[in-house]
Design a protein around this motif. Structure first.
Motif, PDB file in Angstrom:
ATOM      1  N   VAL A 118      -7.176   3.507  -5.656  1.00 33.31           N
ATOM      2  CA  VAL A 118      -5.777   3.866  -5.677  1.00 33.31           C
ATOM      3  C   VAL A 118      -4.825   2.966  -6.598  1.00 33.31           C
ATOM      4  CG1 VAL A 118      -3.741   4.270  -4.231  1.00 33.31           C
ATOM      5  CG2 VAL A 118      -6.026   5.021  -3.298  1.00 33.31           C
ATOM      6  N   PHE A 119      -5.049   1.668  -6.258  1.00 29.98           N
ATOM      7  CA  PHE A 119      -4.356   0.652  -7.250  1.00 29.98           C
ATOM      8  C   PHE A 119      -4.602   0.883  -8.814  1.00 29.98           C
ATOM      9  CE2 PHE A 119      -3.655  -3.299  -9.341  1.00 29.98           C
ATOM     10  CZ  PHE A 119      -2.417  -3.547  -9.181  1.00 29.98           C
ATOM     11  N   LEU A 120      -6.170   1.182  -9.125  1.00 29.53           N
ATOM     12  CA  LEU A 120      -6.492   1.302 -10.378  1.00 29.53           C
ATOM     13  C   LEU A 120      -5.792   2.583 -11.106  1.00 29.53           C
ATOM     14  CD1 LEU A 120     -10.216   0.248 -10.509  1.00 29.53           C
ATOM     15  CD2 LEU A 120      -8.292  -0.945 -11.215  1.00 29.53           C
ATOM     16  N   TYR A 165       0.975  -1.251  -0.102  1.00 32.66           N
ATOM     17  CA  TYR A 165       0.098   0.187   0.017  1.00 32.66           C
ATOM     18  C   TYR A 165       0.745   1.302   0.166  1.00 32.66           C
ATOM     19  CZ  TYR A 165      -4.266  -2.747   1.180  1.00 32.66           C
ATOM     20  OH  TYR A 165      -5.163  -3.705   1.098  1.00 32.66           O
ATOM     21  N   TYR A 166       1.860   1.255   0.869  1.00 30.36           N
ATOM     22  CA  TYR A 166       2.759   2.316   0.864  1.00 30.36           C
ATOM     23  C   TYR A 166       3.548   2.476  -0.441  1.00 30.36           C
ATOM     24  CZ  TYR A 166       6.484   5.346   2.285  1.00 30.36           C
ATOM     25  OH  TYR A 166       7.321   6.706   2.404  1.00 30.36           O
ATOM     26  N   PHE A 167       4.017   1.614  -1.023  1.00 31.30           N
ATOM     27  CA  PHE A 167       4.835   1.646  -2.054  1.00 31.30           C
ATOM     28  C   PHE A 167       3.803   2.149  -3.539  1.00 31.30           C
ATOM     29  CE2 PHE A 167       5.413  -0.687  -6.306  1.00 31.30           C
ATOM     30  CZ  PHE A 167       6.338  -0.158  -6.705  1.00 31.30           C
ATOM     31  N   VAL A 168       2.774   1.882  -3.446  1.00 26.40           N
ATOM     32  CA  VAL A 168       1.771   2.049  -4.646  1.00 26.40           C
ATOM     33  C   VAL A 168       1.592   3.740  -4.109  1.00 26.40           C
ATOM     34  CG1 VAL A 168      -0.599   1.963  -5.608  1.00 26.40           C
ATOM     35  CG2 VAL A 168       0.564  -0.051  -5.036  1.00 26.40           C
ATOM     36  N   GLY A 169       1.170   4.010  -2.978  1.00 27.26           N
ATOM     37  CA  GLY A 169       0.682   5.441  -2.678  1.00 27.26           C
ATOM     38  C   GLY A 169       2.050   6.538  -2.927  1.00 27.26           C
ATOM     39  N   ASN A 170       3.108   5.996  -2.419  1.00 27.12           N
ATOM     40  CA  ASN A 170       4.340   6.816  -2.401  1.00 27.12           C
ATOM     41  C   ASN A 170       4.788   6.946  -4.073  1.00 27.12           C
ATOM     42  OD1 ASN A 170       6.225   8.252  -1.009  1.00 27.12           O
ATOM     43  ND2 ASN A 170       7.897   6.639  -1.460  1.00 27.12           N
ATOM     44  N   THR A 171       4.607   5.796  -4.670  1.00 27.25           N
ATOM     45  CA  THR A 171       5.026   6.120  -6.126  1.00 27.25           C
ATOM     46  C   THR A 171       3.938   6.892  -6.907  1.00 27.25           C
ATOM     47  OG1 THR A 171       5.879   3.917  -6.055  1.00 27.25           O
ATOM     48  CG2 THR A 171       5.284   4.910  -8.216  1.00 27.25           C
ATOM     49  N   MET A 172       2.775   6.969  -6.516  1.00 23.36           N
ATOM     50  CA  MET A 172       1.816   7.777  -7.074  1.00 23.36           C
ATOM     51  C   MET A 172       2.014   9.280  -6.643  1.00 23.36           C
ATOM     52  SD  MET A 172      -1.881   5.959  -7.109  1.00 23.36           S
ATOM     53  CE  MET A 172      -2.420   7.499  -7.782  1.00 23.36           C
ATOM     54  N   ILE A 222      -3.280   2.719 -14.189  1.00 22.80           N
ATOM     55  CA  ILE A 222      -3.214   3.841 -15.313  1.00 22.80           C
ATOM     56  C   ILE A 222      -1.960   4.506 -15.516  1.00 22.80           C
ATOM     57  CG2 ILE A 222      -4.054   5.974 -15.891  1.00 22.80           C
ATOM     58  CD1 ILE A 222      -6.908   4.933 -14.558  1.00 22.80           C
ATOM     59  N   LEU A 223      -0.923   4.723 -14.544  1.00 28.13           N
ATOM     60  CA  LEU A 223       0.087   5.595 -14.544  1.00 28.13           C
ATOM     61  C   LEU A 223       1.318   4.548 -14.714  1.00 28.13           C
ATOM     62  CD1 LEU A 223      -0.100   7.804 -11.456  1.00 28.13           C
ATOM     63  CD2 LEU A 223      -0.508   8.466 -13.878  1.00 28.13           C
ATOM     64  N   PHE A 257     -19.066   1.295   3.268  1.00 27.77           N
ATOM     65  CA  PHE A 257     -18.453   2.595   3.319  1.00 27.77           C
ATOM     66  C   PHE A 257     -17.198   2.413   4.075  1.00 27.77           C
ATOM     67  CE2 PHE A 257     -23.130   3.080   3.513  1.00 27.77           C
ATOM     68  CZ  PHE A 257     -23.348   3.788   1.898  1.00 27.77           C
ATOM     69  N   SER A 258     -16.016   1.828   3.495  1.00 35.68           N
ATOM     70  CA  SER A 258     -14.871   1.792   4.113  1.00 35.68           C
ATOM     71  C   SER A 258     -13.704   1.863   3.126  1.00 35.68           C
ATOM     72  CB  SER A 258     -14.519   0.201   4.554  1.00 35.68           C
ATOM     73  OG  SER A 258     -14.560  -0.735   3.469  1.00 35.68           O
ATOM     74  N   THR A 259     -12.380   1.730   3.547  1.00 38.85           N
ATOM     75  CA  THR A 259     -11.261   2.273   2.850  1.00 38.85           C
ATOM     76  C   THR A 259     -10.910   0.943   1.556  1.00 38.85           C
ATOM     77  OG1 THR A 259      -9.864   1.047   4.487  1.00 38.85           O
ATOM     78  CG2 THR A 259     -10.091   3.517   4.662  1.00 38.85           C
ATOM     79  N   TYR A 260     -11.730  -0.008   1.828  1.00 33.69           N
ATOM     80  CA  TYR A 260     -11.600  -0.877   0.696  1.00 33.69           C
ATOM     81  C   TYR A 260     -11.808  -0.557  -0.588  1.00 33.69           C
ATOM     82  CZ  TYR A 260     -12.299  -5.225  -1.886  1.00 33.69           C
ATOM     83  OH  TYR A 260     -12.206  -6.552  -2.771  1.00 33.69           O
ATOM     84  N   TYR A 261     -12.850   0.005  -1.264  1.00 35.59           N
ATOM     85  CA  TYR A 261     -12.979   0.568  -2.463  1.00 35.59           C
ATOM     86  C   TYR A 261     -12.294   1.655  -2.628  1.00 35.59           C
ATOM     87  CZ  TYR A 261     -16.807  -2.640  -2.996  1.00 35.59           C
ATOM     88  OH  TYR A 261     -17.474  -3.991  -2.857  1.00 35.59           O
TER      89      TYR A 261
END
Length: 289
Positions: free
Chosen positions: A150-152, A84-91, A156-157, A141-145
């Motif tokens: 974020v991964f989608l 999760y951190y890798f994906v978010g930080n890269t974005m 794209i990037l 209504f959670s952080t799941y979706y």
């Protein structure tokens, strides 16, 4: 839309939170710790985004749902959090701090709006059971979706990036993105057909946020007839560079017209220096000052 976001960044960019992914992962850790509490305490029940209870005065639920992690506790949770951190930080490095903040907080805001919309629909179609439906379905209504979206966006990037599925099978991110996207669309359709409006609005809100992100990358511009003609003219008139020499190279991903002949390149007028970017990073890179 890019001009609008750039104007927002100019005015409010100083308020953006650097390294936002670290704080998000930290909230997930807190959520997992709360899940380890005895079942009779049931902390999660006090965190869910339940509009019916919010309107009764439990206003902390507007924020506390962010503590509910995207997935259940497991022995692989440490690796999941790192991913999760890798994906978010890269974005964040690719999009810039402000645009990444806008994407994340926009997704949270859309989720909150989705919760109240679903409550309003239940009040219309089944007013006497609306509170009951929200009690059972508010966990949607959670952080799941939100994390799925974020991964989608990451797919794209970086569609060509490879990850190891089950730590063994190499697979390109774009294929996982297609799978994740198909599952989300399926969940949205099932939610609508089964009158589970919570999941319908929860998924729909995040797909809307993803659509706005996709538009902000400038990819919609390629469907403009003038842009299509310009590309055609460019391909007809451009000279082939000598073998081993490239005319263009993206300052973010390093791709050239040799590695991907279908890419287009532009220089950024806002960067100090001659920095050239491919079509995927022209509108998402962090300007060099």
């Amino acid at each position: 839309m890019n001009n609008f976001i750039s104007e927002l960044e100019r005015k409010y960019g100083k308020f953006a939170i650097p390294n936002l992914s670290m704080y998000i992962v930290g909230l997930y850790v807190v959520g997992y710790v709360l899940q380890l509490a005895p079942a009779k305490l049931n902390f999660t029940a006090f965190l869910t985004l339940n509009p019916a209870l919010v309107l009764q005065g439990q206003i902390w639920r507007i924020i506390s749902w962010i503590l509910i992690p995207p997935s259940g506790f497991s022995i692989l949770i440490f690796i999941t959090l790192i991913f999760y951190y890798f994906v978010g930080n890269t974005m964040e490095r690719t999009m810039g701090t402000f645009r990444y903040n806008l994407f994340i907080f926009g997704g949270m805001l859309f989720m909150i709006i989705a919760a109240f919309l679903s409550y309003g629909v239940y009040k219309l179609v089944a007013p006497e059971l609306a509170d009951v439906y929200l009690y059972y379905y508010s966990t949607q209504f959670s952080t799941y979706y939100l994390q799925q979206t974020v991964f989608l966006a990451f797919a794209i990037l970086y569609p060509q990036m490879q990850v190891l599925l089950m730590f063994i099978i190499p697979i390109k991110v774009k294929y996982l993105g297609i799978l994740y996207g198909a599952v989300m669309v399926y969940d949205c359709i099932v939610g609508l057909t089964t009158q589970n409006y919570c999941i319908f609005f929860a998924v729909g809100s995040q797909l809307l946020n993803l659509l706005l992100f996709w538009i902000s990358t400038g990819k919609l511009h390629q469907f403009n007839p003038k842009e299509a003609k310009r590309r055609s003219d460019f391909k007809n008139n451009v000279r082939m560079a000598p073998k081993g020499v490239t005319r263009h190279k993206c300052a973010v991903c390093g791709r050239t017209e040799v590695t991907d002949p279908n890419l287009e390149f532009r220089f950024c007028s806002k960067c100090n220096g001659n920095y050239e970017y491919c079509q995927d990073h022209l509108f998402t890179h962090q300007h060099v000052k």
